[in-house]
Design a protein around this motif. Sequence first.
Motif, PDB file in Angstrom:
ATOM      1  N   TYR A  50       0.670  -1.329   0.141  1.00 55.13           N
ATOM      2  CA  TYR A  50       0.006   0.045   0.422  1.00 55.13           C
ATOM      3  C   TYR A  50       0.646   1.754  -0.110  1.00 55.13           C
ATOM      4  O   TYR A  50       1.820   1.458   0.552  1.00 55.13           O
ATOM      5  N   ASP A  51       0.420   2.034  -1.190  1.00 56.17           N
ATOM      6  CA  ASP A  51       1.610   3.098  -0.833  1.00 56.17           C
ATOM      7  C   ASP A  51       1.771   4.257   0.433  1.00 56.17           C
ATOM      8  O   ASP A  51       2.106   5.147   0.514  1.00 56.17           O
ATOM      9  N   SER A  52      -0.068   4.090   0.803  1.00 56.42           N
ATOM     10  CA  SER A  52      -0.564   4.972   2.373  1.00 56.42           C
ATOM     11  C   SER A  52      -1.340   4.592   3.386  1.00 56.42           C
ATOM     12  O   SER A  52      -1.763   3.491   2.658  1.00 56.42           O
ATOM     13  N   ASN A  53      -2.046   5.325   4.431  1.00 58.47           N
ATOM     14  CA  ASN A  53      -2.236   4.889   5.358  1.00 58.47           C
ATOM     15  C   ASN A  53      -3.718   4.970   4.428  1.00 58.47           C
ATOM     16  O   ASN A  53      -4.580   4.366   5.511  1.00 58.47           O
ATOM     17  N   GLU A 107      -5.011   3.823   1.618  1.00 61.05           N
ATOM     18  CA  GLU A 107      -5.146   2.977   0.990  1.00 61.05           C
ATOM     19  C   GLU A 107      -5.831   1.735   2.011  1.00 61.05           C
ATOM     20  O   GLU A 107      -5.860   1.245   1.836  1.00 61.05           O
ATOM     21  N   LEU A 108      -4.588   1.344   2.914  1.00 56.88           N
ATOM     22  CA  LEU A 108      -4.488   1.075   4.144  1.00 56.88           C
ATOM     23  C   LEU A 108      -6.057   0.962   4.605  1.00 56.88           C
ATOM     24  O   LEU A 108      -6.646  -0.494   4.883  1.00 56.88           O
ATOM     25  N   SER A 109      -7.003   2.437   5.602  1.00 53.90           N
ATOM     26  CA  SER A 109      -7.993   1.977   6.075  1.00 53.90           C
ATOM     27  C   SER A 109      -9.179   1.670   5.194  1.00 53.90           C
ATOM     28  O   SER A 109     -10.229   1.164   5.524  1.00 53.90           O
ATOM     29  N   THR A 110      -9.061   2.256   3.511  1.00 54.06           N
ATOM     30  CA  THR A 110     -10.058   1.367   3.053  1.00 54.06           C
ATOM     31  C   THR A 110     -10.600   0.681   2.653  1.00 54.06           C
ATOM     32  O   THR A 110     -10.542  -0.417   2.574  1.00 54.06           O
ATOM     33  N   ALA A 111      -9.072  -0.543   2.666  1.00 53.88           N
ATOM     34  CA  ALA A 111      -9.097  -1.813   2.432  1.00 53.88           C
ATOM     35  C   ALA A 111      -9.277  -2.410   3.628  1.00 53.88           C
ATOM     36  O   ALA A 111     -10.073  -3.786   3.045  1.00 53.88           O
ATOM     37  N   ARG A 112      -9.246  -2.368   4.392  1.00 53.27           N
ATOM     38  CA  ARG A 112      -9.703  -2.846   5.991  1.00 53.27           C
ATOM     39  C   ARG A 112     -11.007  -2.703   5.640  1.00 53.27           C
ATOM     40  O   ARG A 112     -11.656  -3.379   6.276  1.00 53.27           O
TER      41      ARG A 112
END
Length: 214
Positions: A136-139, A141-146
């Motif tokens: 993931y490029d940033s938080n 993408e991470l927060s959305t993916a979760r």
Amino acid sequence: KRLEQLKKDLKRTRGTLALYESKTGGLEQKLDTTRRELQKLRQKRQETRRRLQRYRNLAQKFASMVEAGQLEVKIRDGKMVLQLSNDILFESGETAIQGDGKEALKELAGVLSDIEKRRFLIAGHTDNVPIKSGRYDSNWELSTARAVEVVRFLQKKGLSPERMAAAGYSQYDPVATNDTVEGRAKNRRIEVIVMPNLDELPTIPRDILKDLSG
């Protein structure tokens, strides 16, 4: 002379009477306005009480999960927010749901399915530490993916996808300071926001709607 004097007195008396009638009319108008404002306040208070009672009834459904420490129930910005810590859901920088997290979400799906006529926003949040994973490029993408991963899991457990939406807030909606380990842990979370029904939203006066549309 006496007649002229009586006419003057009568004219003066009529003028005084008209003044009193004018004042009385103004007071009655103010009294009517006050009564209408008081009625509106009473209606607003009743609506608030009904809304709070609905939230209390909903909160009772999550009592067992709250007692088990799996869930926190809060009211924020007029909405019921169910908070699940990332510690039981995900490993650092990952989106795969852990075993304990699956058990918690399974129980949550059962409760949410029993709540009728409600939509749910599944929101992912992180702390302000930059992600080190190359996936993931940033938080963001991470927060959305979760959030999407939780939505998919809840769907598999029977919650209608038409009642859910996913969103990622990255680090930009913290509930605690990011300056401490404890604060960052609180900010890493998944929230299930119980969206209000239309009848719970405040009524917008027609004159304002006209101005907005014009």
